[in-house]
Every structure is written in C-alpha cells, then in structure tokens.
Enzyme design. Structure first.
Site, short mmCIF file in Angstrom:
data_model
loop_
_atom_site.label_atom_id
_atom_site.label_comp_id
_atom_site.label_asym_id
_atom_site.label_seq_id
_atom_site.Cartn_x
_atom_site.Cartn_y
_atom_site.Cartn_z
N TYR A 1 0.99 -1.42 0.10
CA TYR A 1 -0.06 -0.09 0.28
C TYR A 1 0.96 0.85 -0.01
O TYR A 1 2.00 1.21 0.21
CB TYR A 1 -0.79 -0.16 1.36
CG TYR A 1 -1.19 0.02 2.51
CD1 TYR A 1 -1.40 -0.55 3.17
CD2 TYR A 1 0.67 -0.71 3.21
CE1 TYR A 1 -1.41 -0.95 4.77
CE2 TYR A 1 1.23 -0.28 4.74
CZ TYR A 1 0.06 -0.50 5.32
OH TYR A 1 0.02 -0.77 6.51
N GLU A 2 0.24 2.54 -0.54
CA GLU A 2 0.77 3.30 -0.59
C GLU A 2 1.64 3.19 -2.03
O GLU A 2 2.69 4.25 -2.15
CB GLU A 2 2.00 4.30 0.79
CG GLU A 2 0.81 4.15 1.93
CD GLU A 2 -0.32 5.63 1.86
OE1 GLU A 2 -0.24 6.00 1.11
OE2 GLU A 2 -0.54 5.04 2.71
N GLY A 3 0.96 2.23 -2.51
CA GLY A 3 2.07 2.24 -3.72
C GLY A 3 3.38 1.66 -3.76
O GLY A 3 3.47 1.25 -3.20
#
Length: 598
Positions: free
Chosen positions: A405-407
């Site tokens: 997550y967060e890229g």
C-alpha cells in the site's frame, strides 16, 4: 544545521557533512516526551493484547483509536485552531513511528485516519470544511477513511470509474461506483471519496458523511486478509449517493493532485510506521536467542545467529537515519515556505512535494527491511517462530502489506528515478554535469596515489561519492541511449532505482554515525560507527549486483567493458573492513544490551 538547505533529490549531486542532517539523537525534550508517551501507551494498552488483536477484534482497534484521540495523538499535525496540537513534521513522524510498532492492525488504522484520511482536509479543505471536520477528527470523536482504489484502478489511480453527476437543482453531486480495500471503512464516520464528474480528465475529491449518505451508501463484509487482521478493510458501494456541493474537496478536476500529495505524505509516514516494528522484532529476537539453549549453550553464541542480529541492527540504524533526515528536511522546507509568505497548508504541500523522491525511497527501503527483519526473526525463533503464540508470525504477516500500500514498492522504485529525471529536465537538479564528469573520468587513467584515511569515515565518504558516480554512469548512459523511451524499460529503471535507494540509505547511516561520534559518548559512537560501516558494505554489494545487471542489459563491446571496469573502480575499497568481525562485535553489543537500544 546548515542554513544552505538541501533541496529534494540534491543528495545525489552534493557531498554532505554530519552537520547537514538531523538524526534521532537530535530530538528536543518535548519530542522525547511525546516519544515516551506514545511508547508507554503501546506497551501498556496494545502489546499485552496482541493475541486478542490477532483474532479479528475490530472493536478493540476502534477502542484503541478512541483512546489515542483522547490523548491527543490523532491531532498531532492538525493546526491548533482546529483542535489539534499543531506540531511539526518531525514530531508527527516520531509519533507515527512509536504508535505503529506493536501491531500492523493499529498502525494501519492510525495511519489511514491521521494521514490520508485527515490530511486532505487539512491541506485542501476550505475554512468551513476545516472548522466542521478537523476538531472531530483530531479528538477521535469521528474517524476518517480514504476511498480511492477500485477494482480496475489501483496504481493507475486516475482511471477510476466512480461517477459524480450534478443534480438538477445544483445542490448535490450524485455519486455511483465501487471502492475496494478501504481501511477503517467499518467504523469511519467520514470518507474522502474520489469520483469523476462527467467526462473530466481528472478525478475530483468529495467528503461523504456516513450518517447523511442514506441507503445508497453500503459496505461489504470485512476482508479476510493475510495480515493486519483487525484493521477494518471493506468494499464501499455508492448507489446514487447524494453529496452536498459544498462537500467537494479542493477544486473540480483536482482529485488526482490530492490523491498523489496524500500518498507522498503517506509514503514517508509508512516508512516511519515500519521503524518501531523493526526495533521490536530485533529486540524480541535478541531476547529469544539468549533464552533458547541448544547443545548446552544459548543460541546467541552461534555465528549464524549473530550474523542475522547484526544485519538487522545495521538496517534498523540506517532506517532511522534516513527517515528522520528526510523528516527534518521537510519540516525545514515548510518553515522556509511559511517565512516566505505562503499560507500554512500550501507551505506544507510544497514542502512535502519537494521531498517526494526521498519519500518513495524511504517507503521502499524501510518496508523491505522490515519484511526481511521479520523473516530473520522467524528463522532465529526456529520452529517456534512459526507459531501464532510467538510475536514473529504476526510481525511477518503484518510487514507484508507495507510493500504494497501507498503504491507498491515497484511503483515507488520507478517513481524515484522518473521524478529525479523529470526534475533534471526542469532544471531543478543538475544531473547532466556530474554525468558528463563521470563519462570523462571513465576515459581517464585512475590515480594510484595512496589515500589518506586518517579522518573518521574518510574512506566511507569517498565510497559514497563513488557510488553516486555509479548511478550517473548507469542512468546517464541509459538516458542517452533510450531518451524519452526509457520509461518503457522498467527492469532497467528498477536497477537504477536500487542504486539510488542504497546510496541514500548508506549515506544517511554514515552521516548519522559521524554526528553521533562528534556529539556523544565513545561507547555509543563506537557501535554507531560499526552499524554504519556494515550497512555501507551491504549497500555496496547490492549496488554491484544492480549496476552489473543494468550495464550488461543495454551495452555491449567496448562500452560494456569500459562501464564494468568503471563499476569495479567505483565500488572498490582500498581498505576492506573485516565484515565477519564487524557482525560479531555488533551482535555482542546487542546481546549485552538485550535489545536494540538506540
């Protein structure tokens, strides 16, 4: 601190001194009080309940979040006029750090609420929106969720299909669509939702209050996940949900910008959220290795165990160094922007955007090393590490999501290089001059003079400088060959990114250790120096592999031979450290302390 502030990405083109960075050891008295308060809460309220948390106790996480709100921890970065504490970026990082180490379930809930849930309103909300929502979010009266991801829109965030249509009376937007993997959805009162108005090029952000959303707003069941099992994660379904026009956040077509800037904040804070997890994993491993006996002795006497402890210690030291170095850079940039007359929210946005490259670097490296630490922790525990009764099993599962997550780490690796190249084309970072200098150096005869390494870290700083030349050599040649087509060669970019990331982290460790050596006791300085030297050696080895793969993938003949020769020159030690001895001495220190004690 040096007043000549280093701009984002400039670490690659400038040689720094220990006076140019901020470290964990530089916390103010107020910051240390916040640290101890956060740590005391986790040790008292969370760590003893880990087994309960690992049984999908969503209500417990909600209860813990409310307690964090009562203590002020949900409003650390919210301005005082809106009910928060209005503290600086470094303090928000350290609180995120120490709140997040015991369990990924609480870390995820906390990060989603304070970061991507609250920050968009803080940074983009109008005055009415801030006054209405921020006091509730800062105190835990309300909880926030962030709804961006869709079944067909993950990394490509701007491709979302959720639609927003203006009502005939012009008073509402009617939202229809589906969101997935939405953290805090099960107990959130407020949702930041992204949708496309008509055929707009970009998505737009909206604030949805759950109580006012009506029957068209519904949630899926809790997702059954590998890790962070007590973090509420649900799908959100929007079926003609009426949202007042005054709840449009920012400006029309501005949602993609909000999403990306929220992720910039989220990335560096995710790095911080993995720090105390590393400390706790290492400390637990040290304790267990002391207690576990085999062949009549503690397993911490075995070299194979000591090697793992030392590598975990060096990586943790470097992780802290990089995270707080960048946090203070961002804080200084925000202060400078405010001094130049920018409104606070704009100053914060610009300050965070300035260090987006570093944020991606930290997200990738620290989440990777946290995963590696948890894996080594399980190995040290042996068969017991695989048991749910021990802390390593849940640590490994929780660490895994941090790389997604967060890229994803792959997306962030690609971004770190592409953002750097983009800034070079914009004239914000001069990459061409050092790249040309390295190209000329490759054609020259190397010096055979005996260097003077009498100063602390003289050789190590020379190596760091040479590692930067490796990046310029590989990336410069790749840009020259592929030009604007470089973005199609993702495997090559990932190798360049690996070099970039290792440079930043190794340099951070060296500068932190030098700062400690100049300002602390000899005992603390000695182990810091060993941590830094070990991390540099590990980084050099990683860079060798990445650079070799990159070079042989797009060069041949004389050019390839010249670049491989340059790689050997730029990654060579004149005086190699005794790595086995370094690891043994680091392990002995950790075992004596019986914890990671920085």
């Amino acid at each position: 601190m040096n007043n000549d502030r280093l701009k984002g990405g400039e670490f690659l083109v400038k040689d720094l001194t220990w006076e140019d960075i901020f470290t964990h050891e530089d916390f103010s008295e107020e910051q240390r009080m916040m640290l101890e308060s956060a740590k005391e809460f986790i040790d008292r309220e969370v760590w003893p309940k880990k087994h309960q948390i690992e049984k999908k106790d969503y209500a417990l996480i909600e209860d813990l979040m409310r307690k964090l709100g009562e203590l002020g921890f949900l409003g650390i970065s919210v301005p005082e006029e809106y009910g928060g504490l209005g503290m600086g970026f470094v303090t928000t990082m350290l609180v995120c750090d120490y709140i997040s180490g015991a369990t990924g379930s609480l870390a995820t809930a906390y990060g989603a609420h304070t970061g991507i849930g609250t920050m968009p309103i803080t940074l983009y909300g109008n005055e009415e929106q801030k006054k209405k929502y921020l006091p509730k979010l800062a105190t835990g009266e309300w909880f926030a969720s962030y709804a961006l991801t869709e079944p067909e829109a993950g990394s490509d965030a701007n491709s979302g299909k959720t639609k927003a249509v203006l009502s005939e009376d012009g008073k509402h937007y009617i939202l229809t669509g589906q969101k997935m993997w939405i953290t805090n959805a099960g107990f959130a009162d407020l949702f930041i939702v992204f949708a496309r108005i008509e055929d707009d090029k970009n998505i737009t952000a909206f604030i949805i209050e759950k109580e006012q959303a009506g029957e068209g707003f519904s949630l899926g069941e809790e997702e059954d996940k590998l890790g962070i099992v007590s973090s509420s994660t649900r799908q959100v379904f929007l079926n003609e949900v009426k949202v007042p026009v005054e709840n449009l956040l920012g400006e029309r077509n501005g949602g993609f910008k909000i999403a990306m800037n929220a992720l910039n904040v989220g990335r560096i804070k995710l790095g911080a959220a993995c720090l105390d997890a590393q400390r706790r994993i290492l400390s637990n491993a040290i304790n267990y290795a002391q207690e576990r006996k085999q062949f009549g002795v503690s397993i911490n006497t075995f070299g194979a165990i000591q090697e793992k402890l030392a590598e975990m210690g060096a990586a943790t030291f470097a992780s802290e160094a990089g995270a707080y170095r960048a946090a203070k850079n961002i804080e200084d940039a925000i202060a400078e922007n405010i001094a130049n007359g920018m409104p606070h929210n704009e100053a914060e946005l610009k300050g965070i955007e300035e260090y987006a490259i570093e944020a991606s670097i930290l997200k990738v490296w620290i989440s990777d090393t946290a995963q590696v630490a948890s894996d080594k922790g399980i190995q040290i525990y042996g068969g017991m590490g695989y048991s749910k009764e021990m802390p390593m099993e849940s640590a490994w599962r929780d660490a895994r999501i941090s790389r997604i997550y967060e890229g994803t780490n792959e997306i962030n690796s690609l971004l770190s290089v592409s953002m750097l190249v983009k800034r070079a084309f914009q004239g914000r970072v001069d990459l061409m001059s050092p790249a040309m200098g390295v190209a000329n150096e490759l054609m020259s005869i190397p010096s055979f003079d005996t260097p003077d390494y009498s100063e602390l870290f003289a050789q190590e700083k020379e190596i760091i400088s040479n590692l930067k030349k490796v990046f310029f050599m590989v990336a410069g040649a790749a840009i020259q060959k592929f030009g604007m087509e470089l973005e199609k060669h993702q495997q090559l970019i990932l190798k360049a990114s690996s070099i970039l990331i290792e440079i930043y982290m190794a340099e951070s460790a060296i500068l932190r250790a030098e700062r400690i050596a100049k300002t602390n006791s000899e005992n603390v300085a000695d182990i810091s120096i060993k941590f830094a030297k070990l991390q540099l050696f590990e980084s050099v080895e990683t860079i060798k592999r990445s650079a070799t793969t990159g070079i042989v993938s797009f060069t041949e003949g004389d050019e390839q031979r010249m670049m491989l020769s340059g790689l050997r020159r730029f990654t060579r030690y004149n005086e190699y450290p005794n790595v086995v001895q370094l690891k043994s001495e680091i392990a002995e220190f950790l075992i004596k302390e019986n914890k990671y004690s920085f």
